[in-house]
Design a protein around this motif. Structure first.
Motif: not given
Lengths: 186, 209
Positions: B19, B22-23, B26-27, B30, B55-56, B59
């Motif tokens: 996970a 994935f951030y 995301l960064d 976003k 984003f959910i 994921y």
């Protein structure tokens, strides 16, 4: 080219997507046609306004909350609830089979425990019936020619209950009848 | 648009169940996703909800991502679909809210400086025009609005938009043209206001001379 086609080309013209020849045609048309020129100017102005609006940026603090929220939700996604985990495990075939067997075993045990008295009684009566049968057969055996007598033909067809509690149909050998059939089954 | 090598590694790690990687994605995305959702819906709290949802979904759906298109195209497609769904659900609620929002609130500082030229009158004028612009964009049909927002505000190419919407580039071009025409027709007073003013001032100047 008429004005309606040119108006479509103006959009392309603004974005610089026209090839040289069409661009020249549009250029020439714009010099002549006042209506199309005003459209072109308005489109250009609109494009400037769009560019200004494209600069609209949300504040940085929005993203801080956003990231932490998304992280929390992803973590909660990863934690599978107990119920889900149970049903997920059941979907694998080996576990499902053993679960079925376990259920069947439990069911048979409960039936045995609950109806213990009745089953015992049934077994006792069946045993007594068997005993009676055996004694009867032994007494009948002395009468060796019993089946040859037509009067006694149907005598022993229906015997008393055996262990399963029902009447068994037994084969009878017929000796004196001229027909070639050796056995008759009722 | 091909998949970037850097993203390929990250996505592979994500698909293994990491996970943390994935951030990174995301960064990276976003802000773009948020701004697209905001421009589509026109409300900050709704855009926040939609971004979270996007984003959910990304994921959860990442194991299904085959890498045929770029990650960014895929993410934008999810965003567009999510905002369509949100718009359909909350149509009545949004009609009340959108008009209350101040569109020029988050203007970039440099740009503010460039346009205002230190006069409060001009900033006010700019604000008003922006308000009219955002209202007229809100009135557009959803398909036209999507193309306009992605081309003008997100700076995507026609090819990318056609990939995201799964249509031909010709369709995208014609939608863009119609959207521009519609916005221009609804803003014609504002657009001509400057011209009229110029003419008026010229006349005045002539008279004074």
């Amino acid at each position: 080219m008429n004005c309606s086609k040119i108006s479509y080309c103006i959009s392309e013209y603004i974005d610089n997507r026209l090839d040289v020849s069409t661009k020249r045609i549009v250029d020439n048309h714009l010099k002549k046609c006042k209506k199309c020129r005003s459209l072109y100017e308005e489109m250009l102005e609109l494009r400037g306004l769009f560019m200004v609006k494209a600069y609209e940026r949300p504040k940085a603090e929005y993203f801080e909350n956003l990231k932490s929220n998304i992280k929390r939700r992803i973590l909660s996604c990863n934690v599978v609830s107990l119920k889900d985990r149970f049903f997920n495990a059941l979907s694998t075939p080996s576990i499902a089979l053993s679960a079925c067997l376990a259920v069947a075993l439990i069911a048979s045990i409960t039936v045995n425990v609950m109806f213990y008295d009745k089953i015992q009684q049934n077994i006792q009566t069946a045993g007594e019936n068997l005993k009676n049968n055996i004694t009867q057969l032994a007494s009948e055996k002395s009468d060796s020619n019993i089946y040859s007598n037509p009067q006694n033909f149907n005598r022993n067809l229906l015997r008393p209950a055996n262990i399963s509690g029902s009447y068994m149909i037994t084969p009878i050998t017929v000796r004196d009848v001229q027909a070639k059939r050796a056995k008759i089954y009722y | 648009m091909a998949l970037l090598d850097d993203e390929k590694k990250i996505i592979k790690e994500c698909q293994r169940g990491n996970a943390e990687s994935f951030y990174i994605l995301l960064d990276r995305y976003k802000e773009r996703v948020y701004s697209l959702a905001y421009q589509m819906i026109g409300d900050h709290t709704s855009a926040d909800d939609v971004t979270q949802e996007v984003f959910i979904r990304a994921y959860k759906g990442l194991p299904k991502f085959m890498g045929k298109c770029s990650f960014f195209t895929w993410l934008y497609r999810i965003t567009i679909n999510c905002s369509y769904r949100y718009l359909r659900k909350n149509m009545t609620f949004l009609k009340k809210v959108t008009n209350e929002i101040d569109p020029a609130m988050y203007l970039d500082e440099r740009l503010k400086h460039k346009f205002s030229v230190n006069s409060p009158y001009k900033t006010l004028e700019m604000k008003e025009t922006m308000e009219v612009l955002s209202q007229s964009i809100d009135k557009l049909p959803v398909k036209h609005k999507t193309v306009l927002v992605m081309f003008e505000f997100q700076g995507l190419s026609i090819q990318d938009i056609s990939e995201i919407l799964k249509t031909s580039p010709g369709t995208v071009k014609s939608r863009l043209h119609h959207a521009r025409l519609k916005v221009r027709n609804s803003m014609i007073d504002v657009l001509n206001y400057d011209k009229n003013k110029k003419r008026f001032s010229k006349k005045n100047a002539v008279n004074y001379n």
